[in-house]
Design an enzyme around this catalytic site. Structure first.
Site, mmCIF file in Angstrom:
data_model
loop_
_atom_site.group_PDB
_atom_site.id
_atom_site.type_symbol
_atom_site.label_atom_id
_atom_site.label_comp_id
_atom_site.label_asym_id
_atom_site.label_seq_id
_atom_site.Cartn_x
_atom_site.Cartn_y
_atom_site.Cartn_z
ATOM 1 N N GLU A 75 -73.954 44.845 -0.062
ATOM 2 C CA GLU A 75 -73.428 46.175 0.610
ATOM 3 C C GLU A 75 -73.938 47.357 -0.060
ATOM 4 O OE1 GLU A 75 -69.149 46.084 -0.521
ATOM 5 O OE2 GLU A 75 -68.886 46.147 1.066
ATOM 6 N N GLU B 274 -68.287 40.576 5.774
ATOM 7 C CA GLU B 274 -66.844 40.359 5.215
ATOM 8 C C GLU B 274 -66.020 40.909 6.104
ATOM 9 O OE1 GLU B 274 -66.844 41.506 1.028
ATOM 10 O OE2 GLU B 274 -68.559 40.426 0.752
HETATM 11 C C1 GAL Z 1 -66.217 44.888 -0.623
HETATM 12 C C2 GAL Z 1 -67.711 43.931 -1.324
HETATM 13 C C3 GAL Z 1 -67.073 42.350 -2.110
HETATM 14 C C4 GAL Z 1 -65.406 42.532 -2.416
HETATM 15 C C5 GAL Z 1 -65.447 43.728 -1.442
HETATM 16 C C6 GAL Z 1 -63.390 44.293 -2.134
HETATM 17 O O1 GAL Z 1 -67.721 45.727 -0.584
HETATM 18 O O2 GAL Z 1 -68.519 44.004 -0.927
HETATM 19 O O3 GAL Z 1 -67.493 41.688 -2.947
HETATM 20 O O4 GAL Z 1 -65.832 43.454 -3.891
HETATM 21 O O5 GAL Z 1 -65.473 45.120 -1.347
HETATM 22 O O6 GAL Z 1 -62.630 42.603 -2.578
#
Ligand code: GAL
Length: 982
Positions: free
Chosen positions: A200, A290
């Site tokens: 990110e 993700e």
């Molecule tokens: C995303 C991040 C992950 C984790 C997730 C929330 O923004 O890339 O590492 O923090 O949010 O669980």
């Protein structure tokens, strides 16, 4: 050549490319190369175009689930989780690495047993999964420092930025991890197919995306030997870090408040058009790196079952199918298995469990949502046309034409751009009854309308090739199709009582039979012009319609039955209907060996190649009966014996005081003197002396401070500004007399106190102020080009009222040895600074014979820290998977904090006034299931009345026969005298 471009030229070049690359054109290959990095095809095994990834020239939908190996310190349990993903139809697993735990001391990399990644990578290969490697340097992940090492807090300047101090800090790590990835790439026979180089990289403290940093990172990974395509997950469709090979982004549409699991505050985003309308100029495969598959839960939160409900099967149906509507071809679910924040892995926002409400629970049992997902993964795996499909841009009038008489339905039509036949109609959301129109046909032809439940989404097929069978359309969803011995089995499904219609091209109208069905009113058919149209309602309770035409057998299941039907990779494939989990199948002549997990007596219906006459389950022969239509039938009753568990509250417990530091005679000469007057930290203290724990090498667990003063006379009050992260607490003593405490709350990370001293000080008297504070982990550093993770743990400011004493010095301690920690086996974060931890009282083999007999249920009647120890035996027969937890009951009242250590591993942190976690899962392998266990519990009582546990139990969370096989205990070295322990 480009490598030498300055940052400025680089930016200009990028902008120029952005302008030259208009929307809707496919980015040229050149544009897909990392800018500034010579990426002339170093490998040919993993390639891509604008539609999908290819492995060895074959397109695939990458269906991946996120797992963090370091959140499970039992290496031999990884295979279980990975096999469960494989059985759910995933073909990849994505993993973050954790820089902070392997390079805890700068320049020293420790890959000792529990942090060694090789066994995980080998297990992924064994399970048949590809790996997406996401090493960091930064990972976020709700872990301490977001994965950054504690010593990094002393490295000056902005992090995640081309600041020399930072880039020099990460380079050895990238070299180490990069080499490990390179060694395990698919090109070298390993499972790794993609590498993520940052996480990110989307929000910037200084407002500037640092292209020079991006370039350098890519170059460093490449220099370490990485050749597979690079990725970086943009936090949203922001167009950041487009110099990686494949641009991708993250999506958490429902956020992280699980307290109202029934409320959805957003609809699935339409990424496809947003993507083309945005400033993304890299149009590789649409990649959600993700995608929300649960949620993390914070201190005082709603608990993980609520997150599992919020992001439950309905969410999976509506939101994931929404993603397919956006033509997504790489999809990684965060998290598939969350694991545990054992031993201080958490950042301050989260507690010990990182269950995440995922498809696989922290204790490795399956949630209902696991089964819904399987319906989708298997469908995608047999639908190659999807891989080259893109959505139609439906104008509103076109939508209305297609969805005559409907309201509140969203429809996307995906069409295969290569063969221009297959179409996927993805309808979703809102209660409705609808017809749909394909070409000049109105579907369904029968006199009923299609129904879509609220919070549901269906994928309707048009001109779909299920192998040799041409499905002209189907309003019921397709689970899978498989050819076994020349027969093409097609499984369609829907919800009970729904009415559906499907039409097929047939060559021989007479060659049609209904093999098994129920009442005639439940189905009908019609053959016209070599088109077979079947109308049916979905039956309840596992009853199925079976219809045969030509070489096709059409099986119509209800959702529940389809979702518990296992598709196994034998040649030809095997289909098993029923069972909690079928992991694998293997045909040996007339025998079919099934491996799986069952929780109760279960009937399995099996479709296997016809040579199979006998089935074994977990190695045991089972009575195998032929059923109708080529199916075999077995009934298996798992053996789930009772296991004797100790009654923890009734064991022989010993207790010792773990806070001798408050007494006058205590010798702190071996403690570190907080003598720094300069801190590299951007945030400077208000007092001259630097009282930041990380400046002295202590980054986790409890921290103790001792301020030595000579009284001027008349000091009456003491005040301080202390920081430990959300939900932290502290207690203060003055020469052994209790001054006061802060019990902590969900939001406060920094707290100001002002206490009356027990007695005003007399001139010339020596006083020691002892501070015990909790350290909830280092902050994350989500915003790049900031130093958030360096937020100090310690005392910013303090003072006295009444008079100002003379400071002699401050001393501090955290874990024994700090960055040169002692317990190499259990890792750097497992121990904090409590006296008992420094002495190793939590370890097996410590001689507590001269301790007083008393249990944590007796507790103590004064503030302080007490350690309790006991041992117990377990005897769990092999071949069973009985996950267990240590459970506290609700104990409000007097404030206290407690930690649980099993065989030396810290596996629970409890704050009674905040919660919510009371049940602490302890994996087999940490718990010795065949022998002796040492349990230690610390209780930090904050109030004058002291504290005790109300109850304490060891509980079995679920019982299955099966499991992954023998589990090797993680190293649990016994206590030995610790030199210089203080
Ligand atoms: C995303 C991040 C992950 C984790 C997730 C929330 O923004 O890339 O590492 O923090 O949010 O669980």
């Amino acid at each position: 050549m480009v490598a030498t471009l300055s940052a400025k030229v680089f930016t200009a070049l990028q902008l120029a490319l952005a302008v030259l690359s208009p929307a809707f054109t496919v980015a040229s290959r050149e544009h897909q190369q990392p800018l500034g990095v010579d990426h002339t095809a170093t490998q040919k095994r993993v390639t891509w175009d604008e539609h999908s990834l290819f492995i060895d020239g074959k397109r695939l939908f990458v269906f991946s689930g996120e797992v963090h190996p370091w959140r499970n310190p039992v290496q031999s349990l990884h295979l279980d989780v990975l096999q469960k993903l494989k059985a759910a139809g995933f073909n990849a697993v994505s993993i973050y690495f954790h820089w902070g735990v392997v390079e805890y001391e700068r320049g020293v990399f420790r890959w000792n047993e529990i942090f060694d990644l090789q066994p995980f990578l080998d297990a992924a290969k064994e399970a048949g999964l590809y790996v997406i490697a996401r090493p960091g340097p930064y990972v976020n992940a709700e872990t301490t420092g977001g994965g950054f090492p504690g010593w990094g807090t002393r490295v000056e300047g902005l992090w995640r930025k081309s600041n020399r101090n930072y880039t020099e800090a990460y380079k050895p790590f990238v070299k180490e991890f990069g080499a490990l990835i390179a060694k395990n790439e698919i090109t070298k026979g390993g499972p790794i197919i993609l590498t993520q180089v940052e996480n990110e990289y989307s929000g910037f403290g200084d407002g500037v995306e640092d292209f020079e940093y991006e370039w350098e990172l890519l170059q460093d990974f490449k220099d370490a030997g990485i050749t597979v395509p690079t990725i970086c997950d943009d936090a949203w469709l922001g167009g950041h870090f487009q110099s990686v090979d494949i641009y991708g982004w993250n999506s958490y549409p429902l956020g992280f408040d699980c307290s109202h699991p029934e409320i959805w505050h957003s609809a699935p985003p339409d990424y496809f058009y947003n993507l083309y309308n945005s400033r993304i100029r890299k149009h590789g495969p649409k990649s959600i790196l993700e995608l929300q598959a649960g949620g993390f839960d914070g201190w005082g939160g709603a608990g993980y079952d609520a997150c599992g409900k919020l992001i439950g099967p309905e969410f999976e149906r509506v939101f994931y199918k929404g993603m397919y509507g956006s033509a997504v071809k790489i999809m990684n679910l965060y998290m598939a298995f969350g694991g545990t924040n054992w031993g201080q892995l958490a950042e301050p926002g989260v507690y010990t469990s990182y269950d995440y409400g995922s498809i696989i629970r922290e204790d490795r049992r399956l949630r209902d949502k696991y089964y819904e997902l399987k319906l989708q993964t298997q469908f995608l795996a047999v639908s190659p046309a999807y891989l080259t499909s893109t959505p139609w841009q439906l104008t509103e009038s076109k939508q209305i034409e297609i969805l005559k008489g409907t309201r509140n339905i969203v429809l996307t039509v995906l069409e295969d751009t290569l063969d221009l036949h297959t179409k996927f109609y993805i309808v979703r959301q809102v209660i409705a009854v609808y017809p749909f129109v394909e070409a000049n046909w109105q579907v369904p032809k029968a006199d009923h309308k299609l129904e879509l439940q609220a919070r549901d989404s269906n994928i309707l097929l048009v001109d779909y090739k299920a192998g040799e069978t041409h499905i002209i359309y189907s309003t019921a969803e397709l689970y899978t199709w498989k050819e076994i011995d020349g027969v093409n089995y097609i499984i369609l499904y829907g919800d009970p009582n729904e009415k559906h219609e499907a039409a097929f091209k047939i060559t021989e109208p007479k060659d049609f039979s209904v093999l098994s069905t129920d009442e005639e009113e439940d189905w009908s058919y019609q053959i016209d012009d070599a088109i077979l149209t079947v109308n049916f309602s979905i039956l309840e309770d596992g009853d199925t319609h079976t219809i045969k035409f030509g070489n096709t057998v059409l099986l119509i299941f209800c959702r529940e039955v389809a979702s518990k039907t296992w598709i196994l990779d034998t040649k030809p494939p095997t289909i098993v209907k029923g069972g909690y989990l079928i992991r694998s199948a293997n045909v040996e002549g007339s025998k079919l060996h099934l491996k799986g997990d069952l929780t109760q007596a279960t009937r399995l219906h099996i479709l296997a190649t016809k040579t199979v006459k006998q089935v074994t389950f977990n190695g045991k022969a089972v009575d195998t009966q032929p059923a109708t239509d080529g199916w075999l039938y077995v009934m298996y009753t798992p053996e789930l014996p009772d296991v004797k568990l100790p009654e923890l509250s009734k064991l022989d417990w010993k207790r010792a005081n773990s806070l001798p530091e408050i007494y006058e005679g205590y010798d702190d000469s071996n403690w570190v003197t907080a003598s720094n007057t300069y801190t590299p930290n951007r945030e400077k203290p208000a007092v001259k002396e630097v009282l930041y724990a990380s400046d002295y090498g202590f980054h986790s667990g409890n921290i103790l401070w001792r301020g030595h003063f000579t009284a001027s006379g008349g000091e009456e009050e003491f005040w301080a500004v202390v920081q430990g992260g959300q939900a932290f607490g502290y207690s203060i003593w003055d020469n052994g007399a209790y001054v006061g405490f802060w019990e902590g709350d969900v939001t406060t990370g920094r707290h100001r106190c002002n206490f009356k001293l027990p007695k005003p000080w007399k001139k010339g008297d020596k006083h020691i102020i002892t501070f015990l504070q909790d350290h909830m982990g280092l902050e994350e550093n989500w915003t790049a080009a900031t130093e958030h993770f360096k937020a100090p743990r310690g005392i910013f400011d303090y003072g006295f009222k009444g008079a100002e004493p003379k400071l002699i010095h401050w001393k501090l301690t955290g874990n024994l040895g700090g960055e040169k920690y002692l317990d190499i086996e259990r890792g750097p974060l497992n121990e904090g600074g409590l006296y008992g931890e420094r002495q190793g009282w939590h370890l097996p083999g410590f001689d507590d014979s001269d301790w007083k007999a008393a249990s944590p249920l007796d507790g103590v009647k004064e503030p302080g820290v007490t350690f309790y120890r006991t041992t117990f035996d377990l005897e769990v027969p092999s071949g069973l998977d009985y996950p267990m937890a240590i459970e506290y009951s609700n104990s409000t009242g007097s404030y206290y904090r407690s930690q649980i250590y099993v065989n030396g591993y810290q596996f629970g942190k409890y704050v009674n006034s905040i919660g919510p976690q009371k049940s602490f899962f302890i994996p087999q392998g940490i718990l010795n299931y065949n022998g002796k266990n040492t349990l230690a519990i610390s209780i930090w009582a904050m109030q004058n009345e002291g504290a005790h546990l109300n109850s304490l139990d060891l509980r079995i969370l679920g019982k299955v026969e099966g499991g992954v096989g023998p589990v090797k205990n993680s190293p649990a070295p016994a206590w030995s005298r610790r030199k210089n322990a203080y």
